[in-house]
Scaffold this active site. Structure first.
Site, mmCIF file in Angstrom:
data_model
loop_
_atom_site.group_PDB
_atom_site.id
_atom_site.type_symbol
_atom_site.label_atom_id
_atom_site.label_comp_id
_atom_site.label_asym_id
_atom_site.label_seq_id
_atom_site.Cartn_x
_atom_site.Cartn_y
_atom_site.Cartn_z
ATOM 1 C CB CYS A 185 -9.616 15.374 -47.876
ATOM 2 S SG CYS A 185 -10.871 15.060 -49.140
ATOM 3 C CB CYS A 234 -7.250 -0.982 -57.755
ATOM 4 S SG CYS A 234 -8.875 -0.233 -57.467
ATOM 5 C CB CYS A 257 -16.437 11.791 -46.042
ATOM 6 S SG CYS A 257 -16.487 12.110 -47.828
ATOM 7 N NE ARG A 300 -10.450 -5.920 -52.043
ATOM 8 C CZ ARG A 300 -10.421 -5.009 -53.016
ATOM 9 N NH1 ARG A 300 -10.329 -3.723 -52.729
ATOM 10 N NH2 ARG A 300 -10.495 -5.383 -54.273
ATOM 11 C CB CYS A 343 -13.151 -1.759 -56.881
ATOM 12 S SG CYS A 343 -12.887 -2.094 -55.130
ATOM 13 C CB CYS A 370 -12.907 10.493 -44.114
ATOM 14 S SG CYS A 370 -11.266 10.338 -44.854
ATOM 15 C CB CYS A 418 -5.603 -0.330 -53.541
ATOM 16 S SG CYS A 418 -6.344 -1.964 -53.771
#
Length: 390
Positions: free
Chosen positions: A65, A142, A69, A272, A202, A72, A109
């Site tokens: 990626c 999702c 972040c 969740r 979400c 992550c 998801c």
């Protein structure tokens, strides 16, 4: 305790607690913890009974990626030894999803690393959504693909997506300390795009990144204002090879207080328990079911969770039941769309998801040591030749 009685009354009326009340929940002592859980549990049961919704993650594209972040394992510069692979084919993703559905998952998801999808990526995910829905009748899908450009949410909705996940993660005030390659406002914009396209929004948070109680309350209040249907609460999984790899700040008791505060502020939304529950809640996971009405089944994006069979046994042993495909998750007033009025605060009395993976260092008073042995890189399921955990 007058505070808890007040919060229960407000939760049953969908009335927003004051910031001081929310902060007071996080400041309660371990001696009062069971009282806090019992109070928040009344609110949870009022809106969701004893049902637990199961969700299943499929990592469509892992690693590599360009975003930075700090939490992550897939970030730019991460040296975590995670799986790295490009896009799964629709049939591969459908097979992975079927394992989760067979294990009891009601929602699948679909997550992909990256800043955001290209139009070609949206086409690819649209084909995947169709394959999953063709092979799994009634399943919810999702998508979690990063920042959305204009028109992409609408295209995903037309392809059959039911929801879109994009977490705020932390407070606006501290966001720049966690990520520099995009902004907090970018994330808010994507959640609003999902809402506007008719997708169920979400959006949640990550606890354990060194934030203050005020930061936690800020992000949960921001989520309530955005009015998502689902709020995933992640507990930082400190992967070695990431900037937050040594941030072990959470105890099971702290995690329970965070979940209780989230339930009081967002009483009628799907709360969740997401990434990191096994690492930080540990043997206290069953208590968390009294606060949250939704969990991920099996593994996460780049880390392994407890066995899917153990998840199902935990739910049954704690006196809860898995929500069926024919049951509506949200209370009637939300399921009917009555609370989505362009960003208003639902039930305020005046006008509550990719999943990040993360934990927090144990309170210094506990003397607890970091449980690095509980952080296991995923080596099965999507992107491998091994059977998934479901």
């Amino acid at each position: 305790m007058d505070l808890l009685n007040t919060l229960v009354d407000k939760g049953l009326r969908r009335e927003l607690p004051t910031r001081d009340e929310a902060l007071a929940v996080l400041a309660t002592s371990d001696d009062d913890l069971l009282d806090v859980v019992a109070a928040a549990g009344k609110v949870r049961r009022h809106w969701f009974g004893r049902r637990v919704k199961l969700n299943y993650l499929v990592n469509l594209k892992s690693g590599l990626c360009p975003e930075d972040c700090s939490y992550c394992s897939q970030r730019l510069g991460s040296t975590a030894g995670i799986l790295k692979y490009t896009w799964l084919k629709p049939d591969q993703a459908s097979d992975a999803a079927a394992a989760g559905v067979a294990g009891g998952a009601k929602r699948v998801c679909l997550v992909a690393s990256g800043r955001g999808p290209t139009d070609r990526d949206v086409d690819r995910v649209s084909e995947t959504i169709k394959a999953i829905k063709d092979n799994n009748e009634g399943v919810e899908v999702c998508a979690c693909l990063g920042l959305l450009s204009d028109g992409q949410a609408e295209r995903l909705r037309e392809a059959g997506a039911d929801a879109y996940n994009h977490n705020l993660n932390t407070s606006e005030a501290t966001y720049g300390e966690i990520t520099t390659t995009h902004t907090y406002e970018d994330r808010v914009d994507t959640v609003q795009k999902a809402h506007a396209a008719g997708l169920s929004a979400c959006s949640g948070l990550i606890a354990g990144m060194g934030e203050t109680d005020e930061d936690l309350v800020d992000v949960v209040y921001s989520l309530r204002e955005l009015d998502p249907d689902s709020v995933p609460v992640n507990f930082l999984i400190p992967f070695e090879g990431t900037p937050l790899g040594k941030e072990w700040n959470l105890t099971p008791q702290r995690c329970l207080r965070i979940l209780a505060m989230t339930r009081f502020v967002c009483p009628d939304v799907e709360v969740r328990i997401a990434g990191g529950r096994e690492v930080h809640l540990r043997t206290m996971q069953p208590l968390a079911l009294h606060l949250a009405n939704s969990i991920f089944l099996g593994d996460y994006l780049t880390s392994e969770g407890q066995a899917g069979k153990a998840d199902l046994e935990m739910i049954a042993d704690a006196g809860f039941e898995v929500e069926g495909a024919d049951q509506v998750t949200l209370p009637e007033h939300r399921a009917a769309g009555g609370c989505h009025d362009g960003g208003g605060v639902c039930g305020s009395g005046g006008g509550a998801c990719g999943s990040g993976e993360e934990p927090q260092v144990a309170d210094s008073s506990t003397g607890a040591e970091p449980r690095t042995d509980l952080v296991a890189v995923r080596r099965r399921g999507a992107g491998t030749d091994l059977a998934p955990n479901a």
